[in-house]
Motif scaffolding. Sequence first.
Motif, PDB file in Angstrom:
ATOM      1  N   THR A   1       0.864  -1.180   0.000  1.00 59.17           N
ATOM      2  CA  THR A   1       0.000   0.000   0.000  1.00 59.17           C
ATOM      3  C   THR A   1       0.903   1.234   0.000  1.00 59.17           C
ATOM      4  N   ASP A   2       0.386   2.311  -0.503  1.00 58.08           N
ATOM      5  CA  ASP A   2       1.220   3.516  -0.530  1.00 58.08           C
ATOM      6  C   ASP A   2       1.352   4.065   0.889  1.00 58.08           C
ATOM      7  N   GLN A   3       2.545   4.458   1.213  1.00 56.20           N
ATOM      8  CA  GLN A   3       2.800   4.910   2.582  1.00 56.20           C
ATOM      9  C   GLN A   3       2.763   6.433   2.649  1.00 56.20           C
ATOM     10  N   ASP A   4       1.652   7.007   2.260  1.00 54.49           N
ATOM     11  CA  ASP A   4       1.619   8.463   2.239  1.00 54.49           C
ATOM     12  C   ASP A   4       1.502   9.053   3.639  1.00 54.49           C
ATOM     13  N   ASP A   5       1.089   8.235   4.609  1.00 52.97           N
ATOM     14  CA  ASP A   5       0.938   8.791   5.949  1.00 52.97           C
ATOM     15  C   ASP A   5       2.267   8.790   6.718  1.00 52.97           C
ATOM     16  N   ALA A   6       3.264   8.107   6.138  1.00 53.32           N
ATOM     17  CA  ALA A   6       4.525   7.962   6.863  1.00 53.32           C
ATOM     18  C   ALA A   6       5.209   9.314   7.076  1.00 53.32           C
ATOM     19  N   GLY A   7       5.192  10.138   6.056  1.00 54.14           N
ATOM     20  CA  GLY A   7       5.891  11.415   6.186  1.00 54.14           C
ATOM     21  C   GLY A   7       5.000  12.525   6.687  1.00 54.14           C
ATOM     22  N   GLY A   8       3.740  12.204   6.970  1.00 54.96           N
ATOM     23  CA  GLY A   8       2.758  13.226   7.339  1.00 54.96           C
ATOM     24  C   GLY A   8       3.096  13.950   8.632  1.00 54.96           C
ATOM     25  N   THR A   9       3.487  13.203   9.636  1.00 55.13           N
ATOM     26  CA  THR A   9       3.755  13.837  10.917  1.00 55.13           C
ATOM     27  C   THR A   9       5.262  13.932  11.136  1.00 55.13           C
ATOM     28  N   ASN A  10       5.687  15.065  11.607  1.00 59.19           N
ATOM     29  CA  ASN A  10       7.125  15.264  11.834  1.00 59.19           C
ATOM     30  C   ASN A  10       7.451  15.046  13.298  1.00 59.19           C
ATOM     31  N   VAL A  11       7.178  13.860  13.764  1.00 57.12           N
ATOM     32  CA  VAL A  11       7.446  13.575  15.164  1.00 57.12           C
ATOM     33  C   VAL A  11       8.685  12.698  15.253  1.00 57.12           C
ATOM     34  N   GLU A  12       9.551  13.052  16.161  1.00 60.71           N
ATOM     35  CA  GLU A  12      10.736  12.218  16.395  1.00 60.71           C
ATOM     36  C   GLU A  12      10.340  11.114  17.362  1.00 60.71           C
ATOM     37  N   TYR A  13      10.593   9.906  16.948  1.00 61.92           N
ATOM     38  CA  TYR A  13      10.221   8.791  17.810  1.00 61.92           C
ATOM     39  C   TYR A  13      11.417   8.257  18.557  1.00 61.92           C
ATOM     40  N   GLU A  14      11.113   7.787  19.737  1.00 66.26           N
ATOM     41  CA  GLU A  14      12.141   7.104  20.502  1.00 66.26           C
ATOM     42  C   GLU A  14      11.923   5.615  20.266  1.00 66.26           C
ATOM     43  N   PHE A  15      12.991   4.876  19.956  1.00 63.81           N
ATOM     44  CA  PHE A  15      12.830   3.452  19.714  1.00 63.81           C
ATOM     45  C   PHE A  15      13.368   2.662  20.888  1.00 63.81           C
ATOM     46  N   LEU A  16      12.526   1.804  21.429  1.00 62.56           N
ATOM     47  CA  LEU A  16      12.920   0.993  22.577  1.00 62.56           C
ATOM     48  C   LEU A  16      12.851  -0.476  22.213  1.00 62.56           C
ATOM     49  N   PRO A  17      13.826  -1.309  22.394  1.00 63.85           N
ATOM     50  CA  PRO A  17      15.187  -0.965  22.818  1.00 63.85           C
ATOM     51  C   PRO A  17      15.989  -0.314  21.678  1.00 63.85           C
ATOM     52  N   SER A  18      15.765  -0.711  20.419  1.00 63.96           N
ATOM     53  CA  SER A  18      16.461  -0.046  19.329  1.00 63.96           C
ATOM     54  C   SER A  18      15.667  -0.304  18.056  1.00 63.96           C
ATOM     55  N   ALA A  19      15.930   0.515  17.047  1.00 60.40           N
ATOM     56  CA  ALA A  19      15.190   0.347  15.801  1.00 60.40           C
ATOM     57  C   ALA A  19      15.457  -1.025  15.188  1.00 60.40           C
ATOM     58  N   GLU A  20      16.699  -1.519  15.310  1.00 48.22           N
ATOM     59  CA  GLU A  20      17.042  -2.825  14.734  1.00 48.22           C
ATOM     60  C   GLU A  20      16.241  -3.940  15.395  1.00 48.22           C
ATOM     61  N   SER A  21      16.134  -3.836  16.714  1.00 52.52           N
ATOM     62  CA  SER A  21      15.417  -4.867  17.450  1.00 52.52           C
ATOM     63  C   SER A  21      13.943  -4.895  17.055  1.00 52.52           C
ATOM     64  N   ILE A  22      13.399  -3.712  16.830  1.00 51.47           N
ATOM     65  CA  ILE A  22      11.991  -3.653  16.424  1.00 51.47           C
ATOM     66  C   ILE A  22      11.832  -4.266  15.045  1.00 51.47           C
ATOM     67  N   LEU A  23      12.777  -3.962  14.170  1.00 49.74           N
ATOM     68  CA  LEU A  23      12.708  -4.513  12.809  1.00 49.74           C
ATOM     69  C   LEU A  23      12.755  -6.037  12.844  1.00 49.74           C
TER      70      LEU A  23
ATOM     71  N   ILE B   1       8.222   4.240  19.897  1.00 47.13           N
ATOM     72  CA  ILE B   1       7.827   2.948  19.346  1.00 47.13           C
ATOM     73  C   ILE B   1       8.669   1.904  20.050  1.00 47.13           C
ATOM     74  N   GLY B   2       8.051   0.888  20.572  1.00 48.93           N
ATOM     75  CA  GLY B   2       8.816  -0.100  21.324  1.00 48.93           C
ATOM     76  C   GLY B   2       8.423  -1.509  20.972  1.00 48.93           C
ATOM     77  N   ARG B   3       9.336  -2.404  21.288  1.00 48.46           N
ATOM     78  CA  ARG B   3       9.072  -3.818  21.053  1.00 48.46           C
ATOM     79  C   ARG B   3       8.585  -4.436  22.346  1.00 48.46           C
ATOM     80  N   LEU B   4       7.459  -5.102  22.295  1.00 46.50           N
ATOM     81  CA  LEU B   4       6.898  -5.705  23.494  1.00 46.50           C
ATOM     82  C   LEU B   4       7.488  -7.089  23.713  1.00 46.50           C
ATOM     83  N   GLY B   5       7.575  -7.472  24.964  1.00 47.73           N
ATOM     84  CA  GLY B   5       7.975  -8.839  25.276  1.00 47.73           C
ATOM     85  C   GLY B   5       6.736  -9.640  25.660  1.00 47.73           C
ATOM     86  N   PHE B   6       6.957 -10.729  26.353  1.00 48.82           N
ATOM     87  CA  PHE B   6       5.840 -11.541  26.818  1.00 48.82           C
ATOM     88  C   PHE B   6       5.647 -11.212  28.290  1.00 48.82           C
TER      89      PHE B   6
END
Lengths: 294, 128
Positions: free
Chosen positions: A199-221, B41-46
């Motif tokens: 699907t087209d991701q037109d909403d991705a750039g819509g908001t200019n909010v800086e997100y915090e990634f927990l624990p890290s962006a790689e882990s979320i991916l 945005i965070g990754r959830l555990g169990f």
Amino acid sequence: MANARALDKRRKSIRNIRKITRTMELIATARYKKAMDRAQAATAYTEQITRIVGRLAAAGLDVQHPLLEQRDEIKNARVLVLTSNRGLCGGYNASILREAMPRIREMKESLPNVDVDVSGKRGVDGLAFRGVTIDEKHLNFEDQPAYAEVEKIAESYLSRYITGELDRLDVIYTKFISTSKQIATVETLLPLGSLGDDTDQDDAGGTNVEYEFLPSAESILEEVVPTSFKVRLFKCFLDAAVSEQVARMIAMKGATENAGDMIKQLSMTYNRARQSQITGEIMEIIGGVEALEG
Amino acid sequence: MAIRCIVVTPERTEVDCEADSVTLPMYDGSVGILPGRAPMIGRLGFGTLHLATAAGPQRYFVDGGFAQVEGNVVSLLTSRSISVDLLDVGKAEEALEVAQEMPASTPELAQLKDTAVRRARGQLRSAR
């Protein structure tokens, strides 16, 4: 002229069949609505996933994952065919099998090891008749496939893919486009190719909010990719369920209408037969009376 | 000011309610969310999701997934969420035993086993 009683009997049996097909149509309509609601609920989930992927990409993360990469050498491939457990749904199963057969044959010619998994009794029977050996059979999916069950299948595919027992997974199912259009399609789910459900991701750039990634962006991916595979497989099952109900609805509607036409025609012949029978009887009586008088 | 907490599974929207504070079971520990938190945005555990609502605390078991905080909306994407009262300790213990019996002869299999064990432990913790 045919026997009036036989005609009446036939008319009665058609009337009974019409009752059954009409009920089936109503049931299919109700199930279709329910299945449709579930499909929409799943869409809410996939949209959220797409948004998260969009945010990850916006954060400058290079989206890379073993599940997304095409393997150089494909040895073990698998085909999952989604059909229905029950019949009386028009050309639904036939069109799936028509799509599946050439695909399976072509893959068997070009790849050394191809296994076929089937969901639905109709597909199991249909493929067995066409001489395809089936590896896994799933017969527990009705009009409302449960995510927990689809997840189990998805996880078994994922673990096989990760351990190298599987290099490619194709799913053959009926894609629901609208109530009047469903197409049997082949989709390659492993490797995933791209995230975000095309699907087209037109909403991705819509908001200019800086997100915090927990624990890290790689882990979320790491987690997003398998999840989006599972959800996509679930979506295939949902689409197949919705399409099946639509197909049944249309088939039963046609059957009910045809039964109505047939009853009309039979009624006409029956009335004529009855009339001619009465005429015959009157003739006989008059003939008898005249014979007595003479 | 309250937080709106939404829990979505692929089948339906499980929870949609207002809460004073939310505690999320993250991949590497718990995170408490109060109104006005920075986007995340965070990754959830169990583990267990705690909601402090006006009607009292609510607890749900969450089976992995993601959490997104934006404004005062916390949305959780998870494959399964069950109210803690409906969890069964016996079943959770059984799941843990099964997970611990899994083979771990290659790195990939070890990873799969690890995930299964963590899930079972999380479920057991929530059930107790």
